[in-house]
Design a protein around this motif. Sequence first.
Motif, PDB file in Angstrom:
ATOM      1  N   GLN A  82      -4.463  -7.046  -2.166  1.00  0.00           N
ATOM      2  CA  GLN A  82      -4.607  -5.484  -1.889  1.00  0.00           C
ATOM      3  C   GLN A  82      -6.039  -5.305  -2.433  1.00  0.00           C
ATOM      4  O   GLN A  82      -6.809  -4.179  -1.896  1.00  0.00           O
ATOM      5  CB  GLN A  82      -3.840  -4.589  -2.939  1.00  0.00           C
ATOM      6  CG  GLN A  82      -2.247  -4.562  -2.421  1.00  0.00           C
ATOM      7  CD  GLN A  82      -2.185  -4.300  -0.887  1.00  0.00           C
ATOM      8  OE1 GLN A  82      -1.891  -5.025  -0.139  1.00  0.00           O
ATOM      9  NE2 GLN A  82      -2.825  -3.133  -0.431  1.00  0.00           N
ATOM     10  N   ILE A 128      -0.048   1.191  -0.188  1.00  0.00           N
ATOM     11  CA  ILE A 128       0.699  -0.083  -0.470  1.00  0.00           C
ATOM     12  C   ILE A 128       0.427  -0.537  -1.867  1.00  0.00           C
ATOM     13  O   ILE A 128       1.076  -1.036  -2.637  1.00  0.00           O
ATOM     14  CB  ILE A 128       0.126  -1.053   0.482  1.00  0.00           C
ATOM     15  CG1 ILE A 128       0.791  -0.478   2.048  1.00  0.00           C
ATOM     16  CG2 ILE A 128       0.697  -2.426   0.348  1.00  0.00           C
ATOM     17  CD1 ILE A 128       2.122  -0.776   2.242  1.00  0.00           C
ATOM     18  N   GLU A 150       5.887  -3.079   4.122  1.00  0.00           N
ATOM     19  CA  GLU A 150       5.348  -4.315   4.987  1.00  0.00           C
ATOM     20  C   GLU A 150       5.317  -4.256   6.463  1.00  0.00           C
ATOM     21  O   GLU A 150       4.453  -4.171   7.131  1.00  0.00           O
ATOM     22  CB  GLU A 150       5.388  -5.687   4.377  1.00  0.00           C
ATOM     23  CG  GLU A 150       5.285  -5.838   2.986  1.00  0.00           C
ATOM     24  CD  GLU A 150       3.508  -5.593   2.385  1.00  0.00           C
ATOM     25  OE1 GLU A 150       2.775  -5.901   3.372  1.00  0.00           O
ATOM     26  OE2 GLU A 150       3.307  -5.256   1.176  1.00  0.00           O
ATOM     27  N   GLU A 166      -7.772  -6.281   0.533  1.00  0.00           N
ATOM     28  CA  GLU A 166      -7.498  -5.478   1.928  1.00  0.00           C
ATOM     29  C   GLU A 166      -8.388  -4.125   1.661  1.00  0.00           C
ATOM     30  O   GLU A 166      -8.995  -3.731   2.726  1.00  0.00           O
ATOM     31  CB  GLU A 166      -6.130  -5.056   1.905  1.00  0.00           C
ATOM     32  CG  GLU A 166      -5.022  -6.277   2.156  1.00  0.00           C
ATOM     33  CD  GLU A 166      -4.758  -6.441   3.706  1.00  0.00           C
ATOM     34  OE1 GLU A 166      -5.414  -6.631   4.494  1.00  0.00           O
ATOM     35  OE2 GLU A 166      -3.439  -6.096   3.779  1.00  0.00           O
ATOM     36  N   HIS A 178       3.246 -10.846   5.311  1.00  0.00           N
ATOM     37  CA  HIS A 178       3.345 -10.296   4.039  1.00  0.00           C
ATOM     38  C   HIS A 178       4.859  -9.762   4.099  1.00  0.00           C
ATOM     39  O   HIS A 178       5.516 -10.134   2.981  1.00  0.00           O
ATOM     40  CB  HIS A 178       2.770  -8.959   3.667  1.00  0.00           C
ATOM     41  CG  HIS A 178       1.119  -8.996   3.663  1.00  0.00           C
ATOM     42  ND1 HIS A 178       0.448  -8.047   3.671  1.00  0.00           N
ATOM     43  CD2 HIS A 178       0.413 -10.216   3.706  1.00  0.00           C
ATOM     44  CE1 HIS A 178      -0.879  -8.514   3.516  1.00  0.00           C
ATOM     45  NE2 HIS A 178      -0.818  -9.824   3.569  1.00  0.00           N
ATOM     46  N   GLN A 223      -4.480  -7.933  12.013  1.00  0.00           N
ATOM     47  CA  GLN A 223      -3.773  -7.202  10.879  1.00  0.00           C
ATOM     48  C   GLN A 223      -2.325  -6.916  10.864  1.00  0.00           C
ATOM     49  O   GLN A 223      -1.528  -6.887   9.895  1.00  0.00           O
ATOM     50  CB  GLN A 223      -4.686  -5.943  10.585  1.00  0.00           C
ATOM     51  CG  GLN A 223      -4.389  -5.010   9.279  1.00  0.00           C
ATOM     52  CD  GLN A 223      -5.122  -5.814   8.157  1.00  0.00           C
ATOM     53  OE1 GLN A 223      -6.110  -6.533   8.239  1.00  0.00           O
ATOM     54  NE2 GLN A 223      -4.526  -5.405   6.928  1.00  0.00           N
ATOM     55  N   GLU A 254       0.398  -8.303   8.255  1.00  0.00           N
ATOM     56  CA  GLU A 254       1.551  -7.441   7.495  1.00  0.00           C
ATOM     57  C   GLU A 254       3.082  -8.152   7.773  1.00  0.00           C
ATOM     58  O   GLU A 254       3.633  -8.074   6.911  1.00  0.00           O
ATOM     59  CB  GLU A 254       1.370  -5.987   7.898  1.00  0.00           C
ATOM     60  CG  GLU A 254       0.145  -5.274   7.584  1.00  0.00           C
ATOM     61  CD  GLU A 254      -0.288  -5.383   6.325  1.00  0.00           C
ATOM     62  OE1 GLU A 254       0.703  -5.626   5.498  1.00  0.00           O
ATOM     63  OE2 GLU A 254      -1.280  -5.055   5.877  1.00  0.00           O
ATOM     64  N   GLU A 307      -3.385   1.218   3.039  1.00  0.00           N
ATOM     65  CA  GLU A 307      -3.524   0.606   1.982  1.00  0.00           C
ATOM     66  C   GLU A 307      -3.598   1.027   0.527  1.00  0.00           C
ATOM     67  O   GLU A 307      -3.199   0.026  -0.243  1.00  0.00           O
ATOM     68  CB  GLU A 307      -4.851  -0.445   2.237  1.00  0.00           C
ATOM     69  CG  GLU A 307      -4.717  -1.214   3.368  1.00  0.00           C
ATOM     70  CD  GLU A 307      -3.746  -2.327   3.358  1.00  0.00           C
ATOM     71  OE1 GLU A 307      -3.240  -2.823   2.472  1.00  0.00           O
ATOM     72  OE2 GLU A 307      -3.328  -2.614   4.611  1.00  0.00           O
TER      73      GLU A 307
HETATM   74 FE1  FEO Z   1       0.780  -5.818   3.471  1.00  0.00          FE
HETATM   75 FE2  FEO Z   1      -2.183  -4.596   3.991  1.00  0.00          FE
HETATM   76  O1  FEO Z   1      -0.583  -4.773   2.650  1.00  0.00           O
END
Ligand code: FEO
Length: 162
Positions: free
Chosen positions: A128, A98, A18, A131, A54, A47, A51, A95
């Motif tokens: 996700q 991720i 992250e 995203e 997150h 963005q 993150e 992404e």
């Molecule tokens: Fe934290 Fe964009 O995934």
Amino acid sequence: MKLSKKLEKALNDQIKKEYEASYVYNGMRIYLDDANLKGASSWMLKQTQEELEHAEAFVQFVKSLDGQVKLEDIKAQKTEYAGLLEVLEAAYEHEQMITKSIQDLLELAISEKNYAAENFLRKFVDEQVEEEDNFRDLIELVKFVGKNKAGLLKVDGGLGQR
Ligand code: FEO
């Protein structure tokens, strides 16, 4: 409920990912700013901040289960791209990586019957989906506009509204 060492390590790896995502997007933000796409640059800055949020959520989660947070090395990131489309495609690819990582983590949590981790991670599965969808929509929009400069400026202005 406690964390197994295996799950704790996997969650720490996700914390690194992250932070790394934030770093990747920061490189894109710097490029977009240099390319005079100020709206897209501002969108990407948000963005990078998302993150970091997150990463912080994962940090707090590990701590809440009395786990040990470890901050690992993150690698250098590029700040040069060929255009907005390349940026968005690279971000979308990131992404997807991720998403795979979150899904693997969720599978581990389920296999260990760690229901707290399962609940926590399911929110990130939803995140996700959102995203990836955002990046796909933006890619389609930028492809549609193509080399039309006025169209690109309009897209840039729209991104600045985020
Ligand atoms: Fe934290 Fe964009 O995934």
